[in-house]
Design a protein around this motif. Structure first.
Motif, PDB file in Angstrom:
ATOM      1  N   PRO A 217      -5.276  19.145  29.353  1.00 53.12           N
ATOM      2  CA  PRO A 217      -5.158  19.652  27.979  1.00 53.12           C
ATOM      3  C   PRO A 217      -4.026  20.662  27.848  1.00 53.12           C
ATOM      4  CG  PRO A 217      -7.446  19.689  28.715  1.00 53.12           C
ATOM      5  CD  PRO A 217      -6.615  19.365  29.916  1.00 53.12           C
ATOM      6  N   LEU A 218      -3.470  20.770  26.644  1.00 59.33           N
ATOM      7  CA  LEU A 218      -2.303  21.618  26.405  1.00 59.33           C
ATOM      8  C   LEU A 218      -2.651  22.808  25.519  1.00 59.33           C
ATOM      9  CD1 LEU A 218       0.384  18.852  25.885  1.00 59.33           C
ATOM     10  CD2 LEU A 218       0.539  20.699  27.568  1.00 59.33           C
ATOM     11  N   LEU A 219      -2.198  23.983  25.942  1.00 56.09           N
ATOM     12  CA  LEU A 219      -2.335  25.205  25.159  1.00 56.09           C
ATOM     13  C   LEU A 219      -0.941  25.717  24.824  1.00 56.09           C
ATOM     14  CD1 LEU A 219      -3.737  27.698  23.988  1.00 56.09           C
ATOM     15  CD2 LEU A 219      -3.854  28.633  26.316  1.00 56.09           C
ATOM     16  N   TYR A 220      -0.626  25.804  23.532  1.00 55.64           N
ATOM     17  CA  TYR A 220       0.652  26.320  23.056  1.00 55.64           C
ATOM     18  C   TYR A 220       0.445  27.748  22.542  1.00 55.64           C
ATOM     19  CZ  TYR A 220       2.593  21.548  23.049  1.00 55.64           C
ATOM     20  OH  TYR A 220       3.043  20.308  23.399  1.00 55.64           O
ATOM     21  N   LEU A 221       1.265  28.680  23.035  1.00 56.56           N
ATOM     22  CA  LEU A 221       1.249  30.060  22.557  1.00 56.56           C
ATOM     23  C   LEU A 221       2.582  30.318  21.874  1.00 56.56           C
ATOM     24  CD1 LEU A 221      -0.300  31.766  25.729  1.00 56.56           C
ATOM     25  CD2 LEU A 221      -1.487  31.079  23.630  1.00 56.56           C
ATOM     26  N   CYS A 222       2.552  30.388  20.554  1.00 55.36           N
ATOM     27  CA  CYS A 222       3.783  30.396  19.759  1.00 55.36           C
ATOM     28  C   CYS A 222       4.190  31.809  19.350  1.00 55.36           C
ATOM     29  CB  CYS A 222       3.580  29.528  18.512  1.00 55.36           C
ATOM     30  SG  CYS A 222       5.028  29.429  17.443  1.00 55.36           S
ATOM     31  N   ASP A 223       5.379  32.201  19.758  1.00 61.64           N
ATOM     32  CA  ASP A 223       5.999  33.445  19.297  1.00 61.64           C
ATOM     33  C   ASP A 223       7.506  33.264  19.416  1.00 61.64           C
ATOM     34  OD1 ASP A 223       6.807  35.954  18.618  1.00 61.64           O
ATOM     35  OD2 ASP A 223       5.444  37.022  19.978  1.00 61.64           O
ATOM     36  N   THR A 224       8.096  32.591  18.443  1.00 60.84           N
ATOM     37  CA  THR A 224       9.512  32.227  18.528  1.00 60.84           C
ATOM     38  C   THR A 224      10.195  32.312  17.171  1.00 60.84           C
ATOM     39  OG1 THR A 224      11.063  30.463  19.140  1.00 60.84           O
ATOM     40  CG2 THR A 224       8.945  29.773  18.237  1.00 60.84           C
TER      41      THR A 224
ATOM     42  N   VAL B 220      -3.745  14.238  24.827  1.00 57.80           N
ATOM     43  CA  VAL B 220      -4.747  15.150  25.382  1.00 57.80           C
ATOM     44  C   VAL B 220      -5.147  16.171  24.325  1.00 57.80           C
ATOM     45  CG1 VAL B 220      -3.983  14.934  27.782  1.00 57.80           C
ATOM     46  CG2 VAL B 220      -2.920  16.656  26.301  1.00 57.80           C
ATOM     47  N   PRO B 221      -6.294  16.835  24.486  1.00 57.07           N
ATOM     48  CA  PRO B 221      -6.655  17.908  23.548  1.00 57.07           C
ATOM     49  C   PRO B 221      -5.574  18.991  23.538  1.00 57.07           C
ATOM     50  CG  PRO B 221      -8.549  17.311  24.908  1.00 57.07           C
ATOM     51  CD  PRO B 221      -7.367  16.587  25.480  1.00 57.07           C
ATOM     52  N   LYS B 222      -5.212  19.448  22.328  1.00 54.33           N
ATOM     53  CA  LYS B 222      -4.179  20.466  22.176  1.00 54.33           C
ATOM     54  C   LYS B 222      -4.718  21.602  21.317  1.00 54.33           C
ATOM     55  CE  LYS B 222      -1.267  17.576  20.338  1.00 54.33           C
ATOM     56  NZ  LYS B 222      -0.069  16.970  19.694  1.00 54.33           N
ATOM     57  N   GLN B 223      -4.406  22.816  21.718  1.00 54.97           N
ATOM     58  CA  GLN B 223      -4.716  23.986  20.907  1.00 54.97           C
ATOM     59  C   GLN B 223      -3.423  24.769  20.705  1.00 54.97           C
ATOM     60  OE1 GLN B 223      -7.683  24.563  19.590  1.00 54.97           O
ATOM     61  NE2 GLN B 223      -8.779  22.955  20.714  1.00 54.97           N
TER      62      GLN B 223
ATOM     63  N   ASP C 221      -0.959  17.364  15.035  1.00 53.98           N
ATOM     64  CA  ASP C 221      -2.263  16.872  15.470  1.00 53.98           C
ATOM     65  C   ASP C 221      -2.897  17.690  16.586  1.00 53.98           C
ATOM     66  OD1 ASP C 221      -4.422  15.134  15.234  1.00 53.98           O
ATOM     67  OD2 ASP C 221      -3.662  13.776  16.775  1.00 53.98           O
ATOM     68  N   PRO C 222      -2.797  19.028  16.520  1.00 52.91           N
ATOM     69  CA  PRO C 222      -3.594  19.799  17.473  1.00 52.91           C
ATOM     70  C   PRO C 222      -5.057  19.740  17.046  1.00 52.91           C
ATOM     71  CG  PRO C 222      -2.609  21.289  15.908  1.00 52.91           C
ATOM     72  CD  PRO C 222      -2.085  19.909  15.579  1.00 52.91           C
ATOM     73  N   GLU C 223      -5.934  19.962  17.985  1.00 54.39           N
ATOM     74  CA  GLU C 223      -7.358  20.005  17.611  1.00 54.39           C
ATOM     75  C   GLU C 223      -7.613  21.238  16.737  1.00 54.39           C
ATOM     76  OE1 GLU C 223      -7.211  16.822  18.651  1.00 54.39           O
ATOM     77  OE2 GLU C 223      -6.429  17.957  20.347  1.00 54.39           O
ATOM     78  N   SER C 224      -6.843  22.282  16.948  1.00 53.48           N
ATOM     79  CA  SER C 224      -6.932  23.477  16.107  1.00 53.48           C
ATOM     80  C   SER C 224      -5.582  24.182  16.098  1.00 53.48           C
ATOM     81  CB  SER C 224      -7.978  24.469  16.637  1.00 53.48           C
ATOM     82  OG  SER C 224      -9.199  23.847  16.939  1.00 53.48           O
ATOM     83  N   THR C 225      -5.284  24.834  14.977  1.00 61.43           N
ATOM     84  CA  THR C 225      -4.209  25.829  14.938  1.00 61.43           C
ATOM     85  C   THR C 225      -4.866  27.129  14.543  1.00 61.43           C
ATOM     86  OG1 THR C 225      -2.575  24.192  14.229  1.00 61.43           O
ATOM     87  CG2 THR C 225      -2.005  26.502  13.956  1.00 61.43           C
TER      88      THR C 225
ATOM     89  N   LEU D   5     -10.798  29.879  22.707  1.00 63.99           N
ATOM     90  CA  LEU D   5     -10.143  28.731  23.336  1.00 63.99           C
ATOM     91  C   LEU D   5     -11.093  27.990  24.269  1.00 63.99           C
ATOM     92  CD1 LEU D   5      -6.654  30.320  24.085  1.00 63.99           C
ATOM     93  CD2 LEU D   5      -7.149  28.531  22.414  1.00 63.99           C
ATOM     94  N   THR D   6     -11.903  28.720  24.993  1.00 66.12           N
ATOM     95  CA  THR D   6     -12.887  28.085  25.881  1.00 66.12           C
ATOM     96  C   THR D   6     -13.805  27.170  25.084  1.00 66.12           C
ATOM     97  OG1 THR D   6     -12.850  29.937  27.448  1.00 66.12           O
ATOM     98  CG2 THR D   6     -14.798  28.525  27.464  1.00 66.12           C
ATOM     99  N   ASN D   7     -14.307  27.675  23.961  1.00 69.32           N
ATOM    100  CA  ASN D   7     -15.222  26.885  23.139  1.00 69.32           C
ATOM    101  C   ASN D   7     -14.532  25.673  22.527  1.00 69.32           C
ATOM    102  OD1 ASN D   7     -17.225  28.729  23.701  1.00 69.32           O
ATOM    103  ND2 ASN D   7     -16.974  29.866  21.786  1.00 69.32           N
ATOM    104  N   ARG D   8     -13.312  25.857  22.080  1.00 71.41           N
ATOM    105  CA  ARG D   8     -12.610  24.757  21.424  1.00 71.41           C
ATOM    106  C   ARG D   8     -12.209  23.665  22.429  1.00 71.41           C
ATOM    107  NH1 ARG D   8     -10.878  25.777  16.073  1.00 71.41           N
ATOM    108  NH2 ARG D   8     -11.490  27.859  15.369  1.00 71.41           N
ATOM    109  N   PHE D   9     -11.707  24.052  23.596  1.00 71.34           N
ATOM    110  CA  PHE D   9     -11.378  23.038  24.601  1.00 71.34           C
ATOM    111  C   PHE D   9     -12.642  22.308  25.061  1.00 71.34           C
ATOM    112  CE2 PHE D   9      -7.212  25.213  25.497  1.00 71.34           C
ATOM    113  CZ  PHE D   9      -6.425  24.103  25.262  1.00 71.34           C
TER     114      PHE D   9
END
Length: 567
Positions: free
Chosen positions: A406-413, A443-446, A467-471, A544-548
Motif C-alpha cells: 500500500p502507498l502513503l503519500y505525504l504532500c507538502d510541495t 494498491v490501497p492509497k492514502q 482514486d486514493p481511498e482517502s484524502t 492511517l492505521t484504521n484506514r489502511f
C-alpha cells in the motif's frame, strides 16, 4: 502399535517385548500388562540406517575429489587478490549470506568441466537457498575464474535459474562481480536465441512477478551492467563496485575522455546522479544486512501480500506532529521527523536517499503492515518536484504496486519546478511518469495534505482526483493552483503597480495574501467536500492505521487494454 500381554508378566518382560517389536515392526510400541489402562512399557522404533560393510566406492570418492577441486575456484593468485580488494571468495560470500546450512542446492557445478582451460563452474554459481526464512534463487559470479566473465555454460545456468524463478514465484538474488562477456568465446553465446541477450528478456518477464535484488561487488561492464539496472533493487558496495556501459579505457578510446572507474560508474555516482542504484553498502556484511532489512517489506511474488511484522509504537510521540510542521508555509523542515512519529519504531527503510532528495521514498511498517511512503521533503529546495525526484517517485510507486505494498503519500510541495533547466531535463516527461504511476496503482492509497499542495503537486501526490481511498489533511494544509505570493503577482500585478504609496501597497499585498490564503485553506476544501477529513495531527498514526486496515482488500480494476504507453 498397542500390544497387550498376560497379567503375570513383569515390567522387565514388557520392556523387552516392546523393544523387540518396535525394532521388528519399525514403529513405536506400547505394551499393556493384563487389564491395565496405562502401558507398562513403551519403545520407539530405531529407524537409523542399518549398518553393513558397504561404503562409498572409488567412483564416489573420485567424484568427491572433483567436486572439492571445483569448489576451490580459480587460481590461488586471484584468490589472494580478493583480500587486497576487500572482497570475499564467492563460496565464502555464499556462506555469509546463507550460513553453513542455508544453501539448499547448487546447479551446474560441473559446467565447463571438460573445457581445455580449467574453468570451475564456468565462473558462475547458481542454485537455491534459505535467506532470512525465505526460499530464494541465487546467482553469484566467481571473480577468480576469468574475472567473473560470462560464457556459454555459465549463461545456460543463469537462464535456467531465471526460468525456474518464473515457475516457482520465488525471489531472485543476483550477487554480481563480472567483467562482462568472454569476448574470445562470443560466437558461442552472445547473439544466440538462448544466449546472454536472453538474460534481459527474462529480467523483463520476471519484472513485477518476483522481487529481483542485485548486489554489486566489483566493476560490472557492458552486458553485465544491465542485470543491476533491470533488478528491482540494487545495492553497490562503497569503493568496490561500479557499473558502466563501457570501461574507462574504452571510453577514452571512443571519446577521448580520461576518467577513472569510480567517477565513471561508482557507487556514489549511481546513487546521487544517475539513480541507477538504491543504496551504498560500507562492505560485504553491510550489503547483506541491507537486503535482510529490505525483504521484510516484500512478498515472495505478485500473487501474495507482504508479510506482517510485530506492531511497535513509533519512535517519537504522535503528539508532537503539529509542532514539527512550521507555522510559516515557506519554512523548511525534515519530513523524516514527521514520518518517525507515524510509523512503527525504527521501521522506516529509505531508498535512494541522495537521488532526487526533494522527495523521500521508502518502506515502513504501520502497526505491522508494510507501506510504501512517498513524501515531499521541504528541507530540500522547499519540496518542489524536480525531474529526478519525479522519476524516483514514479519508479517507487510502480514497484510498490507490483508487489502489493500500500502507498502513503505525504504532500507538502509548491508543485513542479519551473525554468529552462528543468525543461531541458524533461520535467514534463518525468512528471507525467509520476502522475501515471500514481494513477495506475491499484494498491490501497492514502493521501495526506500535510501543508502545501500547490499546482500539479496535488495530482502527483495522489490527491482527490487520483482514486486514493482517502484524502485527509492536517490543519496546516493548503490546496491551490499556486501559493499566495505567486498568485498575487499573477493576478494583481498591475493593480499593485498602480499604487504609488509604498506603505499602502504593502498593506494591500498583505490583505490580498490573507484573502487568498483563506481561499486555499484546507477547511474550505473540506467544506466543499474536496477532501474527506481534517484530522488533529496527533491522531494521524491512528487514522492511517484504521484506514489502511479498512481498505486492505479494496478491489480496483484497470480499463481493458494491452498496456499503457507512458512507461
Amino acid at each position: 502399535m498397542k500390544v497387550r500381554i498376560g497379567g503375570d508378566a513383569s515390567i522387565e518382560e514388557a520392556e523387552a517385548i516392546a523393544q523387540a517389536m518396535a525394532n521388528h515392526a519399525e514403529t513405536d510400541v506400547e505394551v499393556f500388562v493384563g487389564d491395565d489402562d496405562e502401558p507398562a512399557a513403551t519403545s520407539e522404533a530405531d529407524l537409523s540406517p542399518i549398518e553393513d560393510d558397504l561404503g562409498p566406492t572409488e567412483r564416489e570418492e573420485l567424484l568427491r575429489e572433483q567436486i572439492e577441486d571445483i569448489e576451490l575456484g580459480g587460481p590461488e593468485k586471484y584468490k589472494e587478490r580478493l583480500d587486497d580488494q576487500g572482497k570475499l571468495f564467492v563460496r565464502d560470500r555464499l556462506e555469509l549470506w546463507f550460513g553453513e546450512d542455508g544453501l539448499a542446492f547448487e546447479d551446474g557445478k560441473f559446467a565447463a568441466f571438460d573445457a581445455d582451460d580449467r574453468l570451475p563452474a564456468d565462473g558462475l554459481l547458481t542454485g537455491a537457498a534459505d535467506f532470512e526464512g525465505r526460499d530464494v534463487h541465487f546467482m553469484a559470479n566467481d571473480f577468480t575464474v576469468k574475472a567473473g566473465s560470462m560464457a556459454a555454460r555459465g549463461c545456460e545456468k543463469f537462464l535456467r535459474m531465471q526460468q525456474r524463478a518464473l515457475k516457482t514465484g520465488k525471489p531472485v538474488l543476483y550477487l554480481m562481480d563480472s567483467s562482462g562477456g568472454r569476448i574470445d568465446k562470443q560466437t558461442e553465446f552472445f547473439a544466440n536465441r538462448e544466449g546472454i541477450g536472453k538474460y534481459y528478456y527474462n529480467h523483463s518477464r520476471l519484472s513485477g512477478r518476483v522481487p529481483q535484488i542485485c548486489v554489486l561487488y566489483g566493476p560490472c561492464i557492458a552486458g553485465a551492467a544491465y542485470t543491476p539496472v533491470f533488478a528491482d533493487f540494487t545495492i553497490m558496495v562503497e569503493g568496490m563496485s561500479a557499473m558502466a556501459i563501457a570501461s574507462p579505457r574504452m571510453v577514452e578510446m571512443v571519446t577521448g575522455e580520461e576518467i577513472d572507474m569510480q567517477d565513471l560508474g561508482g557507487a556514489r555516482m549511481h546513487t546521487t546522479e544517475s539513480g541507477s542504484a538504491d543504496l551504498v553498502a560500507r562492505d560485504e556484511q553491510h550489503a547483506r544486512q541491507l537486503v535482510s532489512q529490505l525483504v521484510q517489506y516484500l512478498p515472495d511474488n505478485a500473487d501474495e501480500k507482504p508479510p506482517r511484522a510485530n506492531p511497535k509504537p513509533p519512535k517519537r510521540s504522535p503528539e508532537g506532529i503539529d509542532s514539527v510542521i512550521p507555522q510559516e508555509p515557506n519554512k523548511g523542515y525534515d519530513i523524516r521527523d514527521l514520518i518517525e512519529r507515524v510509523v512503527d519504531r525504527d521501521s522506516f527503510f529509505e531508498l535512494q536517499p541522495e537521488y532526487g532528495p526533494e522527495i523521500v521514498t521508502g518502506f515502513a511498517h504501520l502497526d505491522g503492515r508494510s507501506v510504501g511512503i512517498i513524501a515531499n521533503q521541504p528541507a530540500e529546495r522547499a519540496g518542489a518536484i524536480f525531474p529526478d525526484s519525479a522519476e524516483k517517485a514514479a519508479q517507487f510507486a510502480w514497484k510498490c504496486d507490483a508487489y502489493n505494498v500500500p502507498l502513503l503519500y505525504l504532500c507538502d510541495t509548491p508543485g513542479f519546478m519551473a525554468g529552462s533547466q528543468v525543461e531541458k531535463e524533461a520535467i514534463l516527461e518525468k512528471g507525467k511518469k509520476m502522475i501515471y504511476a500514481t494513477s495506475e496503482a491499484t494498491v490501497p492509497k492514502q493521501s495526506v495534505v500535510v501543508r502545501k499542495a500547490y499546482g500539479a503537486g496535488i495530482y502527483a501526490m495522489s490527491g482527490p482526483a487520483y482514486d486514493p481511498e482517502s484524502t485527509i489533511a492536517l490543519p496546516s494544509g493548503e490546496i491551490g493552483i499556486m501559493g499566495p505570493e505567486a498568485a498575487i503577482n499573477a493576478v494583481y500585478a498591475n493593480k499593485l503597480a498602480d499604487v504609488d504609496d509604498e506603505e499602502e501597497r504593502k498593506e494591500m499585498e498583505q490583505r490580498l495574501r490573507e484573502e487568498y490564503r483563506e481561499d486555499i485553506d484546507v477547511r474550505r476544501m473540506a467544506s466543499e467536500v474536496v477532501i474527506d477529513e481534517i484530522i488533529p495531527p496527533s491522531t494521524l498514526r491512528e487514522e492511517l492505521t484504521n484506514r489502511f486496515s479498512f481498505y486492505e482488500d479494496v478491489e480496483k480494476d484497470r480499463p481493458s487494454k494491452k498496456h499503457g504507453t507512458v512507461l
